[in-house]
Write an enzyme that holds these catalytic residues in place. Structure first.
Site, short mmCIF file in Angstrom:
data_model
loop_
_atom_site.label_atom_id
_atom_site.label_comp_id
_atom_site.label_asym_id
_atom_site.label_seq_id
_atom_site.Cartn_x
_atom_site.Cartn_y
_atom_site.Cartn_z
N ASP A 111 -30.04 -18.04 56.91
CA ASP A 111 -30.86 -18.28 55.73
C ASP A 111 -31.53 -16.96 55.34
OD1 ASP A 111 -32.47 -19.27 53.77
OD2 ASP A 111 -33.26 -20.96 54.95
N ASP B 166 -27.92 -18.33 49.21
CA ASP B 166 -28.62 -17.65 50.30
C ASP B 166 -28.53 -18.34 51.65
OD1 ASP B 166 -30.28 -19.78 49.54
OD2 ASP B 166 -32.03 -18.75 50.32
N GLU B 167 -27.65 -19.30 51.78
CA GLU B 167 -27.54 -20.04 53.04
C GLU B 167 -26.09 -20.27 53.41
OE1 GLU B 167 -29.52 -23.78 53.82
OE2 GLU B 167 -31.13 -23.13 52.50
N CYS C 76 -10.33 -59.42 9.64
CA CYS C 76 -9.27 -59.00 10.56
C CYS C 76 -7.99 -58.71 9.78
CB CYS C 76 -9.01 -60.10 11.60
SG CYS C 76 -7.64 -59.69 12.68
N CYS D 238 -5.10 -61.56 11.00
CA CYS D 238 -5.13 -62.98 10.65
C CYS D 238 -6.10 -63.29 9.51
CB CYS D 238 -5.49 -63.82 11.87
SG CYS D 238 -7.19 -63.58 12.40
N HIS E 183 -12.10 -61.56 19.72
CA HIS E 183 -11.03 -61.76 18.74
C HIS E 183 -9.89 -60.79 19.03
CE1 HIS E 183 -9.36 -63.16 14.97
NE2 HIS E 183 -9.03 -61.90 14.70
N HIS F 192 -5.94 -61.62 20.09
CA HIS F 192 -4.71 -61.07 19.50
C HIS F 192 -3.87 -60.35 20.53
CE1 HIS F 192 -4.87 -62.17 15.35
NE2 HIS F 192 -6.09 -61.67 15.18
#
Length: 697
Positions: free
Chosen positions: A120, A211-212, A614, A617, A632, A636
């Site tokens: 360290d 640093d380690e 839609c 349909c 929905h 489909h």
DNA sequence: GGGGAATTATAAC
DNA sequence: TTCCAGTTATAATTCCCC
């Protein structure tokens, strides 16, 4: 100026006097990350430091939030206590037996064959700054800013100044403190010098930060027939010669203990714990739990207040209760700490799991300003991801409100993304769902990462995987990626290649990942191979359009798809903008709908004519009926699956289960919040929906 | 109940 | 004058869907 300072001091004194009446030492209860023990802080007037920190914080939004968090911890402690009280004698016996057995198992697996060294660097950033500016020598120095300090040198620590402390508080503690802004280029340069030294002792050393580092010095000790203490001494001298910087070291049979040891004779010292069970047990017996990596402020608090555990040895004594109150993972960790056990294996290469970018700014509730900040962060994150050739499937928005409350909001896509446009598009949806809000920080994180291909198309600088490897950039990790236009078709058809990534020198210096390791299987799920691919194709085709390379791909109904996608996005945007309440599910559904539309586009498009009808349909569903629209769509899709069905591998259409169900019957009524899909042909008049819609608000 | 996604919290540097 | 960071990993919990 002097007058103001004096006044403030008087005010503080007065405040202290007043508080003495109720609680004579209120500052003692105010725990921050930087009020615990730290090397170089012995002999300082801790009470004075704590009092100043308390006074500088008191009454602020930050302070209020800390109090709120503290209260939550207290609540948690009470809950655990209550749970403990409920334990019967039989329970206690049971958990004690469990703990005893586990302790035996852990003990049996104890490995004393390795010698680990933890290095360290001493006050690294500050030391580097002093090296490049010798006039700082002997003076108190803090690296960082008025808002936050990264490191303080030992002169500054004598005043109680330390890392993670805001600069303005440090100023109060040490009026002569010299501030130096962080300069990571400089630190990286010196860090590289130290790593060259580490490599000589362990080519596979593990860098924990700039640093380690952890080094397995077993081999070098045996080979040269010298003690670990001598190796450590030699290594530290070598580092000093190469860099002019001092470091501290700890030697122990495992990494956890080595780290503890390196802190004992700081700065410029070392401590060796021999590979001997008795030595380890003696060492650990009286060691305060807070010295252990992984036990922080909160865990210490809980262990102390609930179980009266202060030292590691007490972890074993209270093993039964720990097993009763904590998860298997956590209890196991506590017990192994009590035994002084830690990792001894060679560090495995680990993939990066996420990448993030966040920024703090002056508190604002201005939507335009927040959007601007968000765009900047999206840009930063995207740039970083492209630099590393990554893209991700989950986007997380992090917010810190004016009152320091932290919120996160996430969404997961079917495709991996990395472009700033994509990130911003979805991040905006997440953010807008939170309006109105007053913020001081915005952050973005991408996870579920894999090496990018979407980005390769949108970013001309990005290289492909093979180029990355062949060029040797993998090792340098500085791939300036450039995609060849001829590779576009390759990317489009091949979405299932294996993922590989390489050591970044910032993390581990170990061998590359074992490609057979099941934990690291490439992203080969059904989605990416089938629907994911077609979605990916569509996205990429769109991107290639915007890049002006449309002629390179042969799209189906491209013009129409593009138009509809834009139309849908526009409507989504309007929807989100007009939404005053945060409806995360809705936002998710919207994002999903976009993808669903894309799936359908390969044959016949489903989209909402005039935003409510839609296209397949003719049923009418207004925008606000997100759930109904989703169902929905499911309807489909199921219909189409049944039609296409038979020979077709049903797996081929296995989508994200949250999005789409595979047949019409199972899609009905499964989601609690959703209503049944409309019967075929049974159209509901649009006005009825609007009436219903209004009732919802 | 298993598993993925979402959320919050903790910890380290 | 300034007024509490940024990045990454991971655990625990809850919710939702199958």
């Amino acid at each position: 100026m002097r007058g103001i300072v004096k006044e403030r001091e008087i005010e503080i004194e007065r405040g202290i006097e007043m508080e003495k009446n109720e609680n004579p030492r209120p500052w003692e209860a105010y725990h921050t990350a930087y009020t615990n023990a730290k090397a170089g802080m012995d002999g300082i007037d801790k009470e004075k430091v704590q009092r100043v920190v308390y006074d500088m914080s008191k009454g602020s939004k930050y302070f209020e939030n800390e109090k709120r968090k503290e209260d939550l911890i207290k609540q948690r402690i009470e809950n655990i206590r209550a749970q403990c009280a409920k334990l019967t004698a039989a329970d206690v016996t049971h958990y004690q037996k469990l703990a005893d057995r586990r302790i035996l198992e852990l003990e049996a697996a104890r490995d004393l064959s390795r010698i680990w060294l933890h290095v360290d660097m001493d006050a690294f950033y500050a030391a580097v700054e002093t090296l490049s500016n010798p006039s700082l020598k002997g003076k108190p120095v803090a690296v960082g800013s008025m808002s936050m300090i990264s490191t303080a040198n030992y002169e500054a620590r004598r005043y109680g100044v330390r890392a993670a402390m805001p600069g303005f508080i440090a100023c109060k503690l040490c009026p002569d403190l010299i501030f130096v802004p962080t300069d990571f280029k400089k630190y990286t340069y010196y860090s590289d010098l130290t790593r060259k030294v580490f490599e000589k002792y362990d080519p596979n050393f593990m860098a924990a930060s700039l640093d380690e580092a952890y080094l397995d010095i077993t081999h070098v000790c045996n080979e040269r027939a010298i003690t670990s203490a001598e190796i450590s001494e030699e290594l530290r001298t070598s580092i000093y010669e190469e860099t002019g910087l001092t470091c501290s070291a700890g030697v122990a049979p495992n990494r956890l203990l080595a780290k503890v040891c390196s802190d004992i004779n700081k700065p410029n010292g070392q401590f060796v714990l021999p590979n001997d069970r008795m030595a380890v047990m003696t060492f650990i017996a009286s060691l305060p739990i807070r010295k252990i990596g992984g036990i922080g402020k909160v865990t210490e608090h809980i262990l102390r207040d609930v179980f009266e555990i202060n030292t590691c040895n007490e972890m074993l004594q209270k093993g039964g209760l720990l097993c009763a109150m904590f998860s298997h993972t956590t209890a196991d960790f506590f017990l192994s700490v009590g035994l002084g056990l830690g990792r001894t294996d060679a560090p495995q290469f680990k993939f990066r799991k996420s990448m993030s970018s966040e920024r703090t700014f002056s508190v604002t509730d201005d939507d335009a300003l927040l959007c601007q900040k968000l765009a900047e962060i999206a840009e930063m994150l995207s740039a970083e991801m492209k630099k590393e050739g990554l893209c991700g499937r989950t986007l997380t928005l992090k917010l810190k409100t004016a009152s320091f409350e932290v919120r996160t909001r996430a969404m997961t896509f079917q495709n991996h993304i990395c472009s700033s446009q994509d990130i911003l598009k979805y991040a905006s949806k997440l953010l807008k769902a939170e309006y109105p809000v007053s913020l001081r920080l915005i952050g973005l994180r991408m996870s579920h990462l894999k090496e990018g291909k979407v980005g390769a198309l949108s970013d001309p600088r990005q290289k492909t995987l093979s180029h990355f490897i062949m060029s040797g950039d993998a090792l340098k990790n500085k791939g300036d990626c450039s995609s060849l236009s001829s590779e576009i078709s390759y990317h489009i058809v091949n979405d299932t290649e294996s993922d590989f990534s390489f050591d970044t020198r910032e993390t581990y210096h170990s061998e590359f990942r074992d490609p057979l390791d099941s934990n690291y299987l490439p992203d080969l799920d059904d989605n990416s191979q089938t629907f994911g691919k077609s979605l990916g194709q569509m996205e990429r085709i769109l991107e290639s359009f915007s890049d002006g390379t449309a002629e390179k791909v042969n799209a189906w109904n491209m013009a129409e798809f593009t138009h509809k996608k834009e139309q849908h996005e526009e409507s989504q945007l309007l929807e989100t903008e007009s939404s005053s309440s945060g409806q995360l599910n809705r936002v998710n559904d919207e994002a999903n709908m976009l993808n669903n539309d894309a799936i359908y586009s390969s044959n016949q498009l489903l989209f909402w004519v005039d935003d409510h009808k839609c296209s397949l349909c003719g049923i009418e569903l207004p925008q606000s009926f997100v759930a109904e629209r989703q169902e929905h769509f499911d309807f489909h899709l199921a219909e189409r699956l049944q039609n296409e069905e038979s020979g077709a591998n049903s797996k081929k259409f296995k989508l994200n289960q949250r999005l789409i169900t595979s047949d019409a019957t199972t899609s009905q009524g499964k989601r609690k919040k959703h209503k049944p899909p409309p019967k075929d042909g049974g159209q509901i008049p649009i006005h009825a929906f609007f009436v219903k819609s209004n009732q919802n608000f």
